[in-house]
Design an enzyme around this catalytic site. Structure first.
Site, mmCIF file in Angstrom:
data_model
loop_
_atom_site.group_PDB
_atom_site.id
_atom_site.type_symbol
_atom_site.label_atom_id
_atom_site.label_comp_id
_atom_site.label_asym_id
_atom_site.label_seq_id
_atom_site.Cartn_x
_atom_site.Cartn_y
_atom_site.Cartn_z
ATOM 1 N N ASP A 156 0.813 -1.158 0.055
ATOM 2 C CA ASP A 156 0.118 0.071 0.130
ATOM 3 C C ASP A 156 1.018 1.266 -0.122
ATOM 4 O O ASP A 156 0.582 2.167 -0.952
ATOM 5 C CB ASP A 156 -1.009 -0.110 1.346
ATOM 6 C CG ASP A 156 -1.708 1.334 1.322
ATOM 7 O OD1 ASP A 156 -2.754 1.460 0.962
ATOM 8 O OD2 ASP A 156 -1.287 2.118 1.878
ATOM 9 N N ALA A 184 -4.696 3.002 -0.311
ATOM 10 C CA ALA A 184 -4.721 2.397 -1.694
ATOM 11 C C ALA A 184 -5.291 0.754 -1.711
ATOM 12 O O ALA A 184 -6.113 0.684 -2.288
ATOM 13 C CB ALA A 184 -3.377 2.105 -2.359
ATOM 14 N N ASP A 185 -5.218 0.165 -0.738
ATOM 15 C CA ASP A 185 -5.747 -1.132 -0.435
ATOM 16 C C ASP A 185 -7.314 -1.007 -0.188
ATOM 17 O O ASP A 185 -8.092 -1.641 -0.784
ATOM 18 C CB ASP A 185 -5.188 -1.901 0.725
ATOM 19 C CG ASP A 185 -3.847 -2.525 0.692
ATOM 20 O OD1 ASP A 185 -3.710 -2.933 -0.591
ATOM 21 O OD2 ASP A 185 -3.038 -2.775 1.533
ATOM 22 N N GLU A 186 -7.587 0.013 0.651
ATOM 23 C CA GLU A 186 -9.006 0.120 0.999
ATOM 24 C C GLU A 186 -9.770 0.526 -0.407
ATOM 25 O O GLU A 186 -10.933 0.033 -0.681
ATOM 26 C CB GLU A 186 -9.192 1.352 1.965
ATOM 27 C CG GLU A 186 -8.596 0.881 3.272
ATOM 28 C CD GLU A 186 -9.856 0.534 4.164
ATOM 29 O OE1 GLU A 186 -10.852 0.186 3.803
ATOM 30 O OE2 GLU A 186 -9.512 0.045 5.392
#
Length: 402
Positions: A156, A184-186
C-alpha cells in the site's frame, strides 16, 4: 421544516432476519492481506455467502497488535468477519480440483495474488470459466493485469508513493507522508466490490460473465479528487497540509485544550465569523469580503482566527461557531471519536463474539438499508474452520444434480 428520521422509523419496514441485499449470492475469496479481504468483507457485509479459500493451518492476517482482552488480531477480525473459511492448498493438483468444484457453485471469485500466479496453479480465470462460463472473476493487484509494471510487487505505501499521493500529504515544510490507513488497499477493495456488483447486474441482463481487473494504482489515481488532471496539464498541485488552495480560512487552529478544524467557504459565513472575531467591519472590507480576496490575504486571516481560538477551549469554539452554522469540528483522537454518542447511535461499533469466545467492538457495516439491514452475522473464522461444512454442502449439491 427539515424532518429527521429516527432509527426505529428508518428500519420500520426491515425484513426480519435479513442477511442483507446480497443474500443468495455466492462469493469465493482467494485473498490475502487487505485489499482482497476488504472486497470480500464488503460483499459479505452486504449479505453474500463468502467462502475464503485459505491455506490449511495458515494464519493470514495475524498482524499485531491483538485486540485487548481477546488474544486475536485486529487485522484479521476486521476484514474476515461474515465469511466462512475452507482449507485448500491451491499449489497442489488435488486442491485445485476441489477449488474448481467450488467455483462451479459461485457467482463471484475475488483474488488478489500477483498477476499470473493463479494461472500458474491452474486456478486462474480461464480455468474457472471452463466450469462456470458466466462467472465474475475479480482480480485485484498493485498495478493491474497488463502494463509495464504488472509483475512488480506492491505494498500500500509503495502505491501511495508511486501514485503521487504521498507527495501531497503532510506538512508543507516536512517530508512526503503516507496515510495512516491502508488507503490504496481500501480503495482497491471498495472499487472491486462495486465492480463485482456492476458485473453481476450485467450478467443478470445478458448471461455473460467477465474478468474484472482492479489496480491499486488506478483506484488511488481515480480517488485523488481529479488532481491528476491538473498535474498532467502543467498545473501540478502543491502540498497544503491542513489548508486548501481554494478556501480561506480552512485550517486547523490551536485552542487552550486542543485543536479545531474550521472552514468558511461562503461569504455570509465569513461575515458571521468576522463578527465572532470582534472585527465585524472585515466582513465587507476590501481584501476580505470575498473568498478570492481572502485567498490573497491568507496569512492575515489565519492570524486573526488563530488568535481568537488560542484564548478559548475547544468546546466554546465549537459551540459558538456551530450556532452560526459555520463548519467546525474538534480534532479528536480515534479513541475520542469512537466514544461519540453519534457513533453509538449509528451502531458503528458492534459488540461481536469472536471465534475464541471473547467479545470485541468491531467496526460495523457503514451503509444502512431500510428493508434489508446488514450486520456482523459471524466473526472471522479460524482458517479452515468451515472446511467440512462447505465441502459437505458441495457433496450434497452434486449428489442432487446426478
Amino acid at each position: 421544516m427539515v424532518t429527521v428520521t429516527g432509527a426505529r422509523e428508518f428500519f420500520s419496514e426491515a425484513r426480519e432476519g435479513s442477511a442483507g441485499p446480497l443474500a443468495g449470492v455466492r462469493v469465493l475469496g482467494v485473498t490475502k492481506v487487505w485489499s482482497g479481504p476488504m472486497a470480500t468483507c464488503l460483499l459479505g457485509d452486504l449479505g453474500a455467502d463468502v467462502v475464503d479459500v485459505e491455506l490449511p493451518y495458515g494464519r493470514d492476517g495475524d498482524v499485531p497488535p491483538v485486540i485487548p482482552g481477546t488474544g486475536l488480531s485486529w487485522f484479521r477480525e476486521t476484514v474476515h468477519r461474515n465469511k466462512r473459511s475452507v482449507g485448500i492448498d491451491l499449489r497442489e493438483p488435488a486442491g485445485v480440483e476441489t477449488f474448481l468444484r467450488l467455483v462451479a457453485t459461485a457467482d463471484i471469485v475475488v483474488e488478489n495474488y500477483r498477476p499470473g500466479t493463479l494461472d500458474e496453479w491452474g486456478a486462474g480465470y480461464r480455468a474457472c470459466r471452463e466450469v462456470r462460463p458466466d462467472l465474475i472473476f475479480v482480480s485485484i493487484s498493485g498495478w493491474g493485469q497488463y502494463g509495464p509494471n504488472t509483475r512488480l510487487p506492491a505494498y500500500d505505501p509503495a502505491i501511495q508513493a508511486a501514485g503521487g499521493w504521498m507527495s501531497l500529504n503532510g506538512d508543507p515544510r516536512g517530508t512526503p507522508t503516507r496515510a495512516p490507513t491502508f488507503l490504496a488497499d481500501e480503495l482497491a477493495g471498495l472499487h472491486a466490490a462495486v465492480a463485482a456488483l456492476a458485473a453481476l447486474a450485467h450478467r443478470d441482463r445478458t448471461g455473460e460473465g467477465q474478468h474484472v481487473d482492479v489496480s491499486m494504482m488506478d483506484a488511488l489515481l481515480f480517488s485523488s479528487s481529479g488532481l491528476p488532471t491538473l498535474a498532467a496539464t502543467g498545473a501540478a498541485p502543491r502540498r497544503w497540509g491542513n489548508e486548501t488552495d481554494f478556501v480561506v480560512p480552512s485550517n486547523v487552529y490551536r485552542c487552550r485544550d486542543g485543536h479545531v478544524y474550521l472552514a468558511v467557504a461562503l461569504n455570509k459565513h465569513w461575515r458571521a465569523l468576522a463578527g465572532v472575531l470582534g472585527r465585524p467591519g472585515l466582513g465587507r472590507a476590501d481584501g476580505f469580503r470575498t473568498n478570492e480576496e481572502r485567498l490573497a490575504n491568507r496569512d492575515a486571516v489565519n492570524d486573526l482566527v488563530a488568535g481568537w481560538c488560542a484564548g478559548r477551549d475547544v468546546s466554546e469554539v465549537v459551540a459558538v461557531l456551530t450556532a452560526y452554522e459555520i463548519v467546525v469540528s474538534p480534532v479528536r483522537t480515534l479513541a475520542e471519536a469512537v466514544r461519540d454518542p453519534h457513533v453509538a447511535a449509528r451502531g458503528m461499533l458492534a459488540p461481536t463474539r469472536l471465534s475464541d469466545g471473547s467479545v470485541a467492538p468491531l467496526v460495523a457495516p457503514p451503509v444502512k438499508f431500510s428493508r434489508t439491514p446488514t450486520r456482523i452475522r459471524r466473526p472471522a473464522p479460524v482458517p479452515g474452520a468451515d472446511t467440512d461444512e462447505v465441502l459437505g454442502e458441495l457433496a450434497a449439491l452434486q449428489h442432487l444434480e446426478r
